[in-house]
Design an enzyme around this catalytic site. Sequence first.
Site, PDB file in Angstrom:
ATOM      1  CG  HIS A   1      -1.743  -1.191   1.430  1.00 36.76           C
ATOM      2  ND1 HIS A   1      -3.030  -1.339   0.989  1.00 36.76           N
ATOM      3  CD2 HIS A   1      -1.437  -2.358   2.049  1.00 36.76           C
ATOM      4  CE1 HIS A   1      -3.495  -2.542   1.334  1.00 36.76           C
ATOM      5  NE2 HIS A   1      -2.533  -3.187   1.987  1.00 36.76           N
TER       6      HIS A   1
ATOM      7  CB  SER B   1      11.730  21.435 -17.688  1.00 35.04           C
ATOM      8  OG  SER B   1      10.887  22.544 -17.825  1.00 35.04           O
TER       9      SER B   1
ATOM     10  CE  LYS C   1      10.884  18.722 -12.848  1.00 34.77           C
ATOM     11  NZ  LYS C   1       9.616  18.803 -13.532  1.00 34.77           N
TER      12      LYS C   1
ATOM     13  CD  GLU D   1       7.187  10.987 -16.447  1.00 38.22           C
ATOM     14  OE1 GLU D   1       8.189  11.530 -16.977  1.00 38.22           O
ATOM     15  OE2 GLU D   1       6.213  11.625 -16.041  1.00 38.22           O
TER      16      GLU D   1
END
Lengths: 462, 462, 462, 462
Positions: free
Chosen positions: C155, C276, C282, C289
Amino acid sequence: MLRERFAGGSGPDPAFDALNRSLPVDRRLVTEDLAGSRAHVRMLAACGVIAPEERDALLAGLDQVEAIAREKGIPDDPKVEDVHLWVERTLAEVAGAVAGKLHTARSRNDQVALDLRLALRKFVGEARAGIRELLQALAGQARGNLALVLPLYTHLQRAQPVLLGHHLLAHAEALRRDAARMKDLLRHADVCPLGAGAGAGTTYPTRPELTSQDLVFSEPLRNSIDAVSDRDFVLEFAAAATLLCVHLSRLGEEIVLWTAPEFGFARLPDAWSSGSSIMPQKRNPDAAELCRASAGRTLGRFVALATAVKGLPLSYNKDLQESTAVLLETGDTLRQVLPAMAGMIAGITWDSARMRAAVEDPRSFVLATDLADHLVRRGVAFRVAHGQVANLVTWAEGARKGLGDLSLDEIRKHCPQAGEDAKSALSVEGALAARASRGGTAPARVAQALAALEAELAAGGP
Amino acid sequence: MLRERFAGGSGPDPAFDALNRSLPVDRRLVTEDLAGSRAHVRMLAACGVIAPEERDALLAGLDQVEAIAREKGIPDDPKVEDVHLWVERTLAEVAGAVAGKLHTARSRNDQVALDLRLALRKFVGEARAGIRELLQALAGQARGNLALVLPLYTHLQRAQPVLLGHHLLAHAEALRRDAARMKDLLRHADVCPLGAGAGAGTTYPTRPELTSQDLVFSEPLRNSIDAVSDRDFVLEFAAAATLLCVHLSRLGEEIVLWTAPEFGFARLPDAWSSGSSIMPQKRNPDAAELCRASAGRTLGRFVALATAVKGLPLSYNKDLQESTAVLLETGDTLRQVLPAMAGMIAGITWDSARMRAAVEDPRSFVLATDLADHLVRRGVAFRVAHGQVANLVTWAEGARKGLGDLSLDEIRKHCPQAGEDAKSALSVEGALAARASRGGTAPARVAQALAALEAELAAGGP
Amino acid sequence: MLRERFAGGSGPDPAFDALNRSLPVDRRLVTEDLAGSRAHVRMLAACGVIAPEERDALLAGLDQVEAIAREKGIPDDPKVEDVHLWVERTLAEVAGAVAGKLHTARSRNDQVALDLRLALRKFVGEARAGIRELLQALAGQARGNLALVLPLYTHLQRAQPVLLGHHLLAHAEALRRDAARMKDLLRHADVCPLGAGAGAGTTYPTRPELTSQDLVFSEPLRNSIDAVSDRDFVLEFAAAATLLCVHLSRLGEEIVLWTAPEFGFARLPDAWSSGSSIMPQKRNPDAAELCRASAGRTLGRFVALATAVKGLPLSYNKDLQESTAVLLETGDTLRQVLPAMAGMIAGITWDSARMRAAVEDPRSFVLATDLADHLVRRGVAFRVAHGQVANLVTWAEGARKGLGDLSLDEIRKHCPQAGEDAKSALSVEGALAARASRGGTAPARVAQALAALEAELAAGGP
Amino acid sequence: MLRERFAGGSGPDPAFDALNRSLPVDRRLVTEDLAGSRAHVRMLAACGVIAPEERDALLAGLDQVEAIAREKGIPDDPKVEDVHLWVERTLAEVAGAVAGKLHTARSRNDQVALDLRLALRKFVGEARAGIRELLQALAGQARGNLALVLPLYTHLQRAQPVLLGHHLLAHAEALRRDAARMKDLLRHADVCPLGAGAGAGTTYPTRPELTSQDLVFSEPLRNSIDAVSDRDFVLEFAAAATLLCVHLSRLGEEIVLWTAPEFGFARLPDAWSSGSSIMPQKRNPDAAELCRASAGRTLGRFVALATAVKGLPLSYNKDLQESTAVLLETGDTLRQVLPAMAGMIAGITWDSARMRAAVEDPRSFVLATDLADHLVRRGVAFRVAHGQVANLVTWAEGARKGLGDLSLDEIRKHCPQAGEDAKSALSVEGALAARASRGGTAPARVAQALAALEAELAAGGP
């Protein structure tokens, strides 16, 4: 530029590039990207963030970039990550240092969100036009074949007689809902995301209201985080496209059935028929089958994006890049299937004799309900009448007779309350005319419904 | 009754029954079925198809049937195929022969289409109420925590500071779209199918306008074939529910992240935490995870029905029975997840210190964009400024310093145009306040957006 | 040629072509198509259907066609419907009239079924190699970081300490199943469809056994209708790819989490990080992803094809054309994500201190289970021990103490049977070592499992 | 018990319970849960973790629990979260304090993973039996109707004559692959997860090998984290069930077509036909339609779980609970559709005259390929022969003649090389017999294939 930030200039791993670069897909958004950049430049100048001459230089440069894209196309340059960087880089080549100001007060995050919304608007416009074209074709066929009758099927078993026009207008109703959905989803997406920056807004004194108006949105962004995180509009488009293609799949299935020799209700024109590589006699309804398959394709795209977005925290995540392909592929599918279906429907021809024969086939008993209704009108409770006629049909099947072949005595053996006029009530035309309440297949009702659709189309359509 | 038609009364094969009987599922539609039957009975009497005393007897009987259903429930009687036949059979027991008239001018085909639309209306009403409850909870948390700040994440990397309220209102925007979709889909489905009969209309002098008004629809059916073939409304509901659950999955993911010890931004109340069967210390966000999983569940239902309907010829086919389960299961899911998410959000508590620490963590450089913007304001082109600050960040990372730790000289080594006020510009509060254009995270903007949402909710909500 | 059959030579409607032509997609199958044609030609000659010199002429011609395809590519000629006709037409140009014999005893229906199976074999081979590469990377990381410990999460809450190697080998188990599935699905598809013709077989004295052997299949077709109707092998590949990408999505999610500053367990190399467009600081895990998103993409393809095939009567229907795109797109996705994940895993570096700190964080009580087990060993029933420790943890949380901070007296207040050695039992290394039964995280077990994986890979891998 | 841990005993929020409690679903797993508990208890005793008398008390108690479940059922007690806790609680009631020892060295995480695997084994066994039953029905129909001939359809257009047995055996091939997939997926899942505990293994001196053997698995867990994180086996089952139901959807579609009056090839027995609520004559193939729709249902379940699992970090997350419903619902669907399809196929009767008439319908030219092949045997290149026959067919269509109606002169006008025996070559029986190579529809080949299937079934089936 961005690509060189890491690894001391050695750049990304080739396998990373192979996965990450979106230029091969998103270069199709160059028109939208340029439109957004122009509006952004005008707004920056109006707000005093850039000088008027910088604005002019940028706009002139963007025109040149557009000309290059139009004339030479956008090559799949492995050094360029996406269309946004291609524009920026090309602009630098044609406009010089001022190009570096284009990205002021803007991030790729709000930029791509804008490009997708502009592309959506175009695709939805095309889809609505395609739906109207198909509605026109359906209305044309209904108008040209007002008197044709065929069986209504439930469970692909013959049920009751209906007019062909009534059947075609049933598909029109589904398409009218599709048009309404397309319209509504555009309304839900009618928000200009420019001004969100990377997701928190921008520190410049910009006015998102100006870009929103310039690009003809109803309102500028309401929340910067949402503006860069939201891909609902692609999902909703994919869902609406799925429903639309499910409708086309049903119509496609019917074309396949109607042109099968067993039905023989219709014939596709040569320009919409395919041959076989081996069977010289074949005349295949390939386009109808591909329209049928398109429901899978659009559904798959919806699933792809919904699954990709599921469980992502706010705000922008690279997973959202999947939305570009889903939008373009869905739009492309609609561009293919809507004109194809309109072309098939416009050109299809009907074999009225085969349809009529199916209605009058004595084995099909399509007037059994009318006999039950006749009994009800003579005082029998519907459930009782239904049972009596069912028994009559079973008996007639055994005796290899149709309803029309039965004598009044034979009818009365199972249906004692049958009136003298029972047999005359059992006519196809009578059955059609009797279904005269709203939405029914009575010729007058169908004429009314057709006229309403024609008027709606004449007024611009749904 | 219908079941005994075939096989000389021996009835359907048990394996057929096991597949075909829908009573275990559709008995939940008994309220809708009775409402439709009452309206139908009243219309039949108004049109003179049945006598006033028959109407009264039928209505009284339907009341008795409802009482039986309410008090004893509807048993899963293996002799009864579906809820419609259960009602008809029970009505016959309590009202006698007149029950046989109920089905006059109606078919199960239009009847089930009506029942599903009535159930849809109920589920959509509940969903909209659930969305409003969740919006209320989000607004309440935003109102109660106006000053809290946390990092905006892109790619789950810290990007820029935002207000917690701004972040929560981003979720509110998504939910507002969900509410709009729910409203619109109900409008698309706002057509009463009664009068379609089996699909061709009815031969009785009925007036579908009366049942439509009685049941509070905007209009009666436009086409009888479409009325019995159409399940768009279930598909559209499932699609809208999928988008809604995708939104909940994103919020659920954030609750899981925020309550993970590594983030530690939030804590769920005890009433929303679970223990472990083996690990005594656990405090698990089960409800947030199940909300996250609900996106799969609703998407799966949409796929199930879209695939079942794909390729079906008109009009009614038994495959459409899948729509009942999809509607009920989707409605049930929303009934579970919306209150759960509202309860979690209402009860969650925030660790403002952990959030603030994440924003101020020197390794995260969340003010780097602000420094670039500072340079732009001093005349540097954005792309140049971005490059300079990127180099500065790389250097600072090597030196294990945050932006706030740097001297002006150190800054100027990479960013020569940095002004005297460069360092003072690098404050979290300054960064927030600067994002003041529409949609931005500036406190004034967020207050405005929150007030607008509160006003909308006070006026009944979206 | 086939295109001109209808419409008096005027050919298909442009909108039909736009939908129907598959050359833009299936030209990628040219290698497979040529391989199949060569085997077919050799078989025809061996069976005496064509003469040896015809065989030689055809084979020479096919070589020339291949050279043309390799050197010039296959243009998207709007007059050519698909790759099969392109080959046939090009062959006619280079080999003359004998080209007309190529299609003897063959139909596009069995031809395309063969091409897809050959392409499947290639994609599965690549996928298995990609899986092995990723397994190698996982094994390498486990080998290089044998002593690292991090929390196991359930969890996303900290549960118990585990070795990093144990965690990485969990992913390896999932990938081993993927490899087994890939292997099995190829076995299910190991049937050569040549000889099915359009679906009924051929009238020539051909020997499908010869083409089957030539093309290295285990057996020739068993049923000609099935051979042209079956696309199970594409569906099974898409399903297996979905499971594989679901696994990658879980690993991708962990990379995103581990490289987030809140976790800080790992760092991607520069060559696998993105910047970025606006935020200079960044360092985004874009590739992780995109691997995460690939589960949506592959699932969507599976849905697209399953939905398209659903409800099709035998034998060949044009809807099956969707299988070409699904196969190619699925194969392409795997080609992108497997090397990307292998590259990321191979290059990722670990912050052992951050991991260790997470394990030892007193607020996380990851040794609570071990304390309960200690009590069980001293005679307390597990459920009782679990309750005592739960109360102890609640008390310690209130007192802001970790388990390690508690005195024996404090422990005994809630757990009276705690032994003198209770505290010493509460060590991370003890907890690890104690989990020594099969499959557990004890260092000896993990070393054993790692050695087994390395041996498997050295022997060619799963 | 676990539920009372939080909130000072006030327990979970009712809305949390409504979402979280799985007892209404997972109580169906009680048999599996008890089987697993018994094996666990025996292992604990064999390893000395519990005493022999504790083992005996626990086993006796578990027997009592089973008796209670069997006799009284498991009520949906709102105080009980799931079946595991119901068993534990009920055991405590019947066996007293020793019940607290059951959970020693076990967690719900490995427990539920085991229960699902045991249920999977049962469902797969049933599915394989159901497939065999359906294969038996197909073989029976093929055996009983060896001489029947019908058109092979491609694109639902008549293509070439085939034997009905050949057509039915095509479906058998698809089902044989389904059986192979079911077998293989069980092999992939043939790992006992007990011993994983919460995910890291257990601290007790347990021997997972013993439970694995006791429960007849091939091997115990290889990695504890994977053992509790993995739901591949449910996904693979759902995927295999989807393919199986896609096959049933194709057969279902054919039953719908064949029993439609336009085809009239087949008739369902009364026990597999449905009536209409309003049309007394109807005889609907509801079961075939529901089998067709089942592909949507199983696909939807696969999507639901794949989407839920996508992006989850290891190890156990509550989202995995979705797998229980997916497994049970998928298993239930197969339990319904396989016997239904077997029943329909076993009982269906054929109208050989209608089939034969469709083959011999002169408008369908199903022997055109045979004429082309005749020309090829006389030296014409296939592509040329194909073109000549295509022209002949076009001419004959215009002249409203079938191939059999043409004189040799008429044939030779388009096909100059046609031999004297051209006409005699154009017989249905000749066309069938000529397709004699492997997999073809020649009677001898079909007889061979049928005998092989019968032998396989006699030997236990695939």
